[in-house]
Design an enzyme around this catalytic site. Structure first.
Site, short mmCIF file in Angstrom:
data_model
loop_
_atom_site.label_atom_id
_atom_site.label_comp_id
_atom_site.label_asym_id
_atom_site.label_seq_id
_atom_site.Cartn_x
_atom_site.Cartn_y
_atom_site.Cartn_z
N HIS A 181 -12.63 -3.05 -116.61
CA HIS A 181 -14.07 -3.31 -116.59
C HIS A 181 -14.46 -3.83 -115.20
CE1 HIS A 181 -17.81 -5.20 -118.75
NE2 HIS A 181 -18.11 -4.67 -117.58
N GLU A 222 -20.12 -2.87 -110.18
CA GLU A 222 -19.03 -3.84 -110.09
C GLU A 222 -18.81 -4.31 -108.65
OE1 GLU A 222 -17.37 -5.31 -112.62
OE2 GLU A 222 -18.85 -4.30 -113.86
N HIS A 224 -19.93 -8.12 -108.15
CA HIS A 224 -18.73 -8.96 -108.22
C HIS A 224 -17.82 -8.82 -107.00
CE1 HIS A 224 -20.02 -9.70 -112.29
NE2 HIS A 224 -19.92 -8.41 -112.60
#
Length: 283
Positions: A83, A141, A145
């Site tokens: 993920h 992502e 992040h």
């Protein structure tokens, strides 16, 4: 496309100076939606490698498209997939959108085969990136992040290849299979047994999240040198994002079942973990 990957040595890089960074407060699993507070950047404390169990996600697939791995028919993923690799704080919050850097798929062109296998999107939706636009799962992502991963990794290529290396080295699917925890639509397994199997293999405690009694997400946590550490133990009030308290005492690890929608058959060059590790280089 031939499977061509460049090896990368993990190294401690210099701190990337950024004027401000968002802090997201925990409010549920998945896209980590929460309340944004603009604060000065604070270096993260540890990494969480968030893994998805695709058959649990794919149960709810209603629309198919070329970017949705649930639509691959017999080639739909049947092992934990990535993920994200998430920088986190020890107080239960995490940084997000730490720079203005935008995702550029050309930067990871040599990794695309591996990403399609080990880090696929499990939906047709385009998640929102940091700066108002919507894009790919990988773009989300990286921008949300990956840009917060300095001073360990702070460029796009290093972020993705690091996550792949860690994922392949700490193979949760293999660990559970060797202990008899195999995908099944009829069996239920003790949550404590699954946690213990991972603890025994990696000497650290994972965190799990479930949906309707089925494992949906599992997190492995690491110090900044990527040595395993325990994931945070969350209270009942914090259950949801990576919290084992969202799982019953006995959980299922379902196998893939077609939802009846038309499936897109895609050909993905499957390679073994051993072959991929040889391509990436050892950690």
């Amino acid at each position: 496309m031939a499977f061509r990957l460049l090896s990368v040595k993990l190294a401690c890089l210099t701190i990337l100076a950024v004027a401000s960074c968002g802090i997201i407060k925990a409010n549920g699993i998945g896209d980590r939606i929460g309340i944004m507070e603009v604060k000065g950047q604070r270096e993260f404390d540890y990494f969480a490698l968030a893994l998805q169990w695709p058959p649990t996600y794919c149960r709810h697939t209603r629309d198919c498209c070329s970017s949705n791995a649930c639509c691959r028919g017999a080639n739909a993923p049947s092992e934990f997939t990535i993920h994200g690799l998430w920088p986190d704080y020890n107080d239960g919050t995490w940084p997000a959108c730490c720079t203005r850097e935008s995702f550029n798929e050309k930067e990871i062109s040599t990794l695309l085969d591996a990403l399609e296998k080990y880090w696929p999107s499990l939906s047709c939706g385009k998640p929102r990136a940091c700066h108002g636009s919507k894009g790919s799962f990988w773009a989300h992502e990286w921008e949300k992040h990956g840009t917060c991963s300095s001073p360990v990794v702070h460029d796009e290529y290093s972020y993705f290849v690091t996550a792949l290396n860690v994922y392949l080295k700490y193979n949760v699917t293999k660990v559970l299979s060797e202990e008899g925890y195999v995908p099944s639509n009829t069996e239920k397994y003790p949550l404590g047994g699954i946690v213990s199997a991972i603890q025994n293999a990696f000497h650290a405690t994972p965190s799990l999240a479930c949906k309707n009694g089925a494992i949906e997400e599992l997190q492995l946590c690491f110090y900044k040198d990527f040595k395993p550490r325990d994931c945070l133990i969350k209270s009942t009030s914090q259950k949801g994002r990576g919290s084992s308290s969202s799982c019953p005492n006995y959980v299922s690890l379902p196998t893939y079942v077609s939802s009846g929608v038309d499936r897109l058959e895609t050909t993905v060059p499957w390679v073994t973990a051993e072959e991929a590790i040889e391509e990436f280089g050892s950690m």
